[in-house]
Design an enzyme around this catalytic site. Structure first.
Site, PDB file in Angstrom:
ATOM      1  N   HIS A  15      42.476  38.854  44.983  1.00 30.51           N
ATOM      2  CA  HIS A  15      41.671  38.952  43.754  1.00 30.51           C
ATOM      3  C   HIS A  15      41.496  40.397  43.270  1.00 30.51           C
ATOM      4  O   HIS A  15      41.760  40.719  42.110  1.00 30.51           O
ATOM      5  CB  HIS A  15      40.259  38.400  44.001  1.00 30.51           C
ATOM      6  CG  HIS A  15      40.185  37.033  44.563  1.00 30.51           C
ATOM      7  ND1 HIS A  15      40.376  35.904  43.810  1.00 30.51           N
ATOM      8  CD2 HIS A  15      39.915  36.601  45.826  1.00 30.51           C
ATOM      9  CE1 HIS A  15      40.214  34.836  44.566  1.00 30.51           C
ATOM     10  NE2 HIS A  15      39.938  35.224  45.806  1.00 30.51           N
TER      11      HIS A  15
HETATM   12  C1  BDR Z   1      35.724  37.838  45.092  1.00 30.38           C
HETATM   13  O1  BDR Z   1      34.775  37.529  46.102  1.00 30.38           O
HETATM   14  C2  BDR Z   1      34.945  38.347  47.215  1.00 30.38           C
HETATM   15  O2  BDR Z   1      34.819  37.620  48.392  1.00 30.38           O
HETATM   16  C3  BDR Z   1      36.289  39.026  47.066  1.00 30.38           C
HETATM   17  O3  BDR Z   1      36.277  40.314  47.637  1.00 30.38           O
HETATM   18  C4  BDR Z   1      36.497  39.076  45.573  1.00 30.38           C
HETATM   19  O4  BDR Z   1      35.937  40.234  44.999  1.00 30.38           O
HETATM   20  C5  BDR Z   1      36.600  36.626  44.857  1.00 30.38           C
HETATM   21  O5  BDR Z   1      35.819  35.531  44.506  1.00 30.38           O
END
Ligand code: BDR
Ligand code: CA
Length: 305
Positions: A238
């Protein structure tokens, strides 16, 4: 040699995919980190700060100042995401200690740096608490930030609840304040990041490169992949995908939209509502990307670091 390229201030909660984003940024001549602010999210603030320092040192960014920000969400924090990132936030991969955190508070740094650095990009890849407090203290700071990119939200549902994505769900009041401000951010939602997952073969190839960065990054990604395997997902990077909007904008399709955050205390809490037909857009949304090119370039960058 000092790095040039676009100046980026990174707000993060490392976090495995945050760690990959930091490494990608350090490996990319298109951008240069002017600072890293940390926030509670995937793990507590002490841990996200220590992880940011260690990951930066691993990637050759020992000189990048790291500023600890807010230790909890505006209304108090929901549980962290240790099941996905491990209790230490980095999937149990031990990294050498980095430098010392700055004494200046992360929110103070977020207020100061935009006045000192021209055409600054702010990239936020954790809960939005620091940004909301920054905007509450001084709403005019929005006018000094060139561009804001946020990893968060899901148009087609969430990953923590059916409605909400982690970064928004962790602090919906903060997210709402940010989208109601003059920042007009580019949102990089789950719907987009899910298109750029990597799998075992990609991670194994990275491990085979054999450098400390390649070994550590592949070790963290193994943990993440294992944690989400039951959901049939790959390693969704992500946060590195969000940072890539600044590094390789040509790979993304971004459309104006009106973005609203649900702050009710029911099952919809943290939902991101996106209206592409609104005549009053308050930001934009990355809706598509060239995923094969992105994952190939990410690999090259991590392999060379
Ligand atoms: C987001 O949530 C976190 O766990 C990850 O680092 C990312 O920023 C994805 O939903
Ligand atoms: Ca994150």
């Amino acid at each position: 040699m000092a790095k040039t390229g676009k100046s980026v201030l990174l707000d993060c909660d490392p976090g495995i995919d945050d760690a990959v984003a930091i490494l990608l940024g350090l490996a990319s001549p298109e951008i240069s980190f002017v600072g890293i602010t940390t926030v509670a999210g995937n793990v507590d603030l002490g841990c996200t700060t220590e992880n940011a320092l260690r990951v930066a040192a691993l990637g050759g960014g020992l000189d990048i100042p790291v500023y600890p920000g807010c230790p909890k969400a505006i209304l108090g924090a929901p549980p962290p995401a240790a099941h996905v990132h491990g209790n230490d936030g980095l999937g149990g991969v031990r990294l050498e200690p980095g430098g010392m955190a700055q004494a200046e508070h992360g929110v103070q740094a977020l207020l100061r740096i935009p006045g000192e650095v021209e055409d600054l990009s702010l990239v936020a890849i954790g809960p939005l608490t620091n940004l909301a407090v920054m905007l509450t203290q001084e709403p005019e700071v929005a006018g000094r930030i060139g561009r804001t990119v946020i990893m968060g939200g899901g148009i087609d549902g969430g990953n923590v609840t059916p409605a909400a994505e982690f970064n928004i769900h962790f602090d919906p009041e903060a997210a709402r304040a940010v989208f109601e401000s003059r920042l007009r951010p580019v949102l990089v939602p789950l719907d987009l990041t899910r298109k750029a997952a990597v799998y075992e073969d990609w991670i194994d190839r990275l491990r085979a490169v054999g450098t400390p960065v390649a070994r550590s990054a592949s070790g963290m990604m193994d943990f993440y992949l294992e944690a989400v395997r039951h959901r049939g997902l790959g390693m969704i990077i992500h946060d590195a995908t969000a940072l890539a909007v600044e590094i390789w904008p040509e790979l993304f399709d971004v459309r104006p939209a009106r973005i609203q955050i649900v702050t009710d205390h029911g099952p919809e809490r943290g939902r991101t509502r996106v209206d592409f037909d609104s005549s009053e857009p308050n930001g934009s949304v990355a809706v598509d990307l060239d995923a094969p090119t992105f994952t190939a370039r990410l690999f090259e960058r991590l392999a060379l670091l």
